[in-house]
Design a protein around this motif. Structure first.
Motif, short mmCIF file in Angstrom:
data_model
loop_
_atom_site.label_atom_id
_atom_site.label_comp_id
_atom_site.label_asym_id
_atom_site.label_seq_id
_atom_site.Cartn_x
_atom_site.Cartn_y
_atom_site.Cartn_z
N ALA A 38 15.30 -22.96 -18.47
CA ALA A 38 16.51 -23.12 -19.28
C ALA A 38 17.74 -22.61 -18.55
CB ALA A 38 16.33 -22.39 -20.61
N LEU A 39 17.66 -21.45 -17.92
CA LEU A 39 18.84 -20.87 -17.28
C LEU A 39 19.27 -21.66 -16.05
CD1 LEU A 39 18.18 -17.04 -17.62
CD2 LEU A 39 19.85 -18.43 -18.84
N VAL A 40 18.31 -22.15 -15.26
CA VAL A 40 18.67 -22.98 -14.10
C VAL A 40 19.36 -24.25 -14.56
CG1 VAL A 40 17.79 -24.30 -12.14
CG2 VAL A 40 16.89 -22.01 -12.60
N ALA A 41 18.85 -24.86 -15.63
CA ALA A 41 19.46 -26.09 -16.16
C ALA A 41 20.88 -25.85 -16.65
CB ALA A 41 18.59 -26.64 -17.30
N GLU A 42 21.17 -24.61 -17.08
CA GLU A 42 22.51 -24.28 -17.56
C GLU A 42 23.45 -23.82 -16.44
OE1 GLU A 42 21.99 -21.40 -20.59
OE2 GLU A 42 20.89 -22.75 -21.93
N ALA A 61 11.74 -24.78 -8.46
CA ALA A 61 11.37 -26.11 -8.97
C ALA A 61 12.55 -26.78 -9.65
CB ALA A 61 10.19 -25.99 -9.93
N GLY A 62 13.45 -25.99 -10.23
CA GLY A 62 14.63 -26.55 -10.89
C GLY A 62 15.79 -26.77 -9.95
N GLY A 63 15.59 -26.50 -8.66
CA GLY A 63 16.66 -26.70 -7.68
C GLY A 63 17.46 -25.45 -7.38
N VAL A 90 22.27 -14.97 -11.62
CA VAL A 90 21.29 -14.47 -12.60
C VAL A 90 20.56 -13.27 -12.02
CG1 VAL A 90 19.26 -15.01 -14.00
CG2 VAL A 90 20.97 -16.78 -13.56
N LEU A 91 20.47 -12.22 -12.83
CA LEU A 91 19.63 -11.08 -12.50
C LEU A 91 18.30 -11.27 -13.22
CD1 LEU A 91 19.04 -8.24 -11.38
CD2 LEU A 91 20.15 -7.31 -13.44
N GLY A 92 17.22 -11.45 -12.48
CA GLY A 92 15.90 -11.62 -13.07
C GLY A 92 15.17 -10.29 -13.10
N MET A 150 27.56 -12.23 -14.34
CA MET A 150 26.13 -12.36 -14.05
C MET A 150 25.34 -12.42 -15.36
SD MET A 150 23.67 -9.87 -11.74
CE MET A 150 23.81 -10.69 -10.15
N ARG A 151 24.41 -13.38 -15.44
CA ARG A 151 23.53 -13.46 -16.60
C ARG A 151 22.25 -12.68 -16.32
NH1 ARG A 151 23.20 -19.19 -19.54
NH2 ARG A 151 22.54 -17.74 -21.17
N ILE A 152 21.65 -12.20 -17.38
CA ILE A 152 20.42 -11.43 -17.24
C ILE A 152 19.27 -12.21 -17.87
CG2 ILE A 152 19.21 -9.30 -17.81
CD1 ILE A 152 21.87 -7.89 -17.86
N ALA A 153 18.22 -12.41 -17.08
CA ALA A 153 16.99 -13.05 -17.57
C ALA A 153 15.92 -11.98 -17.65
CB ALA A 153 16.56 -14.17 -16.64
N ALA A 154 15.40 -11.78 -18.83
CA ALA A 154 14.35 -10.77 -19.04
C ALA A 154 13.16 -11.46 -19.69
CB ALA A 154 14.87 -9.64 -19.91
#
Length: 416
Positions: free
Chosen positions: A166-170, A198-200, A231-233, A258-262
């Protein structure tokens, strides 16, 4: 087993027995009575995962026993609990003592993947049953699959799939990871990074922090900001994830764009952070206490028994797995089930699962239990109706898409 670990086991078992919940019956039995099924909850009672698992996993197992005994009288079950202290040698020694000396038939929870791998091997050696509801590494049904264990609820593949895609697509196409330096963190970083690519997208770097014991993530956050990633994963969990999110806000990473993915943040961490800090965070999950009437009814029973904390997916999984295990035992007979753990696992795979928290499902030949997953966004304070009303559902991922395809896992039991 060390004297300290034995003491923890005894104290935890006594504390568990004192919980105000029926279902854990005395070990002493009357003449002619069949022996009780013994379930050992191997968990984190005092460390970074204790709110998400801990005594709550024992509460969930006892609720399942209570409901099972309404379905089927004549089979008794009891729960033991111990703290593995997030140390593999303590966890493995506790499991060995349970199997060898205390008649435990099934081990549940184990929210540490390094310990789970060791318990899986031991369960095969002793022909017992392990059901991992707390461990996350997807390798448990991949290269480390086996005939005596199952993986319930979630894994690093399922959690990272929805969030990263979802985040890569956005537009979040560059990532930097902060990773817990052990089996779980490595697997979560690997699986998430694979979906980013995989999402580029691209992975610009990663920093690994010691586990357990890290509380100051400032140096890692400085590296993340310097990378220029969008993005911070966070490839960690529990208190570590909460501390990273809080300190990232303090360092201004979110204000700086920066977005955070948790992928593995759970509800207790959102509760401790507060919506002002956590709002907008995107996370995937397989259970939310307010998703339907079945989950709400379970939460109403669970919350008063666990320090007012709403159940996590690990707690819900403990209920679901215990209920299905006991139904399999009932279909075989207690004596056969206690004698042959691999046979119980085979029966659990043959029988469809059905419970009020996850609905109907199946356990695949590789040991992966599948059901739908969901992508959530944390609400803003103005959207929340009150305490624990924190998630807004963005998307439902059907069961057949929510977990890694079996053919891609590399499980030796299913390769042709």
């Amino acid at each position: 087993m060390t004297a300290t670990a034995r003491g923890i086991t005894r104290r935890a078992a006594l504390a568990a027995a004192a919980l105000p919940l029926a279902g854990a019956l005395p070990a002493r039995r009357a003449r002619g009575q069949s022996p009780a099924i013994r379930i050992g909850v191997l968990t984190d009672l005092s460390g970074p995962y204790s709110d998400n698992t801990g005594e709550g996993s024992a509460v969930a197992a006892r609720l399942a026993i209570e409901d099972f005994m309404r379905e089927r009288t004549g089979i008794r079950a009891e729960v033991l609990v111990t703290d593995f202290q997030n140390r593999p040698e303590v966890g493995l020694n506790a499991a060995r003592t349970w199997y060898d000396r205390e008649g435990v038939d099934m081990i549940l929870d184990v929210p540490n993947s390094a310990i789970a791998f060791a318990v899986a091997a031991l369960s095969k050696e002793k022909n017992k049953v392990a059901i991992f509801t707390g461990a996350a590494s997807s390798d448990l049904t991949g290269r480390a699959c086996g005939p005596n264990h199952l993986h319930w609820v979630y894994d690093t593949w399922s959690q990272s799939h929805a969030t990263a895609t979802a985040l890569v697509a956005e537009g979040g196409d560059t990532w930097y990871f902060i990773t817990a330096d052990y089996a779980f963190g490595h697997a979560l970083e690997r699986d998430t990074a694979n979906f980013v690519r995989a999402g580029g997208g691209r992975v610009l770097g990663a920093a690994r922090h010691p586990f357990p014991g890290t509380t100051d993530f400032s140096s890692f956050l400085v590296q993340a900001r310097a990378s220029g990633a969008k993005v911070l994963g966070l490839a960690n969990g529990g208190v570590d994830t909460a501390n990273c999110v809080k300190q990232a806000a303090e360092f201004g990473l979110v204000r700086g764009g920066m977005r955070i993915a948790a992928p593995l943040i759970l509800l207790p961490e959102i509760h401790s952070l507060g919506l002002n800090t956590a709002q907008g965070l995107v996370a995937s999950d397989t259970f939310y206490w307010d998703q339907d009437e079945g989950s709400r009814a379970f939460a109403r029973r669970f919350q008063p028994l666990y320090r007012g904390i709403m159940p996590t997916h690990i707690h819900a999984g403990g209920y679901s797995a215990t209920l299905h295990y006991l139904r399999a035992v009932a279909s075989m007979g207690v004596a056969e089930a206690k004698a042959d753990g691999a046979a119980v696992i085979r029966r659990m795979k043959e029988m469809p699962t059905d419970d009020p928290l996850f609905g109907r499902g199946v356990v695949r030949p590789d040991g992966r239990k599948i059901h739908p997953a969901y992508l959530y966004q944390v609400k803003a304070p103005s959207e929340s109706r009150g305490p624990w009303d924190y998630y807004r559902r963005l998307r439902t991922i059907p069961a057949e898409q929510a977990f890694r395809p079996m053919a891609e896992g590399g499980c030796p039991m299913v390769q042709t």
